[in-house]
Design a protein around this motif. Structure first.
Motif: not given
Length: 184
Positions: A90-91, A98, A101-103, A119, A174
């Motif tokens: 997820w980001y 973003p 950052a993508p986690t 979030n 993605e």
């Protein structure tokens, strides 16, 4: 007509006696009552209802396309990419830039649920208008994701009371990100 005959002269008696007629019981009323009870219970019991989740999908008619694109604040936009092996990424914000950052995350209350709640709090803190409050989630499933994983993330949306979420198409960029993290 249904009858019940009881008794009878089955013995070998030596005396001649007058014949007594056997009493006849009319069972028509009992059969009618049984069918009435069966009908009553069939009509009053509820059958098991299928369990389904409400999901609003956009109209595919090109005439109903919106004329203007609504801008969504990046602080409210969370994108969830569903990968393989019950893992997801997820980001926050746009893919190119973003805000978070993508986690990588897993399913459950100690992983993605905490991230969604965190979030949501960030999205509520970064808005000035009360009508534009809350998190907007874009769910994107890859080809290697299972149907169960999609249902699980939709369950998380219901558990966390996320009001605005959508299922979108995953982009090639993605997919490349999922390949880099080993989730594709």
């Amino acid at each position: 007509m249904a009858e019940l005959n009881t008794g009878g002269d089955g013995g070998k008696g030596g005396k001649v006696r007058s014949k007594k007629s056997n009493p006849g019981v009319d069972l028509t009323a009992m059969v009618d009552l049984a069918f009435l009870l069966i009908t009553f219970f069939m009509l009053t019991t509820t059958l098991s209802k299928p369990q389904s989740m409400p999901l609003a999908m956009p109209d595919k008619d090109p005439k109903n396309e919106p004329k203007d694109n609504t801008k969504i604040p990046e602080a409210r936009m969370m994108t969830i990419l569903i990968g393989k092996d019950n893992k997801l990424l997820w980001y926050m914000g746009k893919f190119e830039t973003p805000t978070i950052a993508p986690t990588e995350a897993a399913y459950g209350k100690n992983s993605i649920r905490k991230d969604i709640l965190k979030n949501t709090a960030i999205a509520k803190a970064n808005t000035d208008k009360p009508e534009e409050e809350g998190l907007i989630v874009n769910i994107k499933a890859s080809d290697v994701a299972s149907y169960r994983n999609l249902v699980d993330i939709l369950d998380e949306m219901a558990i966390n009371k996320v009001q605005l979420y959508a299922i979108g198409d995953i982009t090639p960029a993605e997919i490349d990100l999922l390949k880099q993290t080993g989730l594709y």
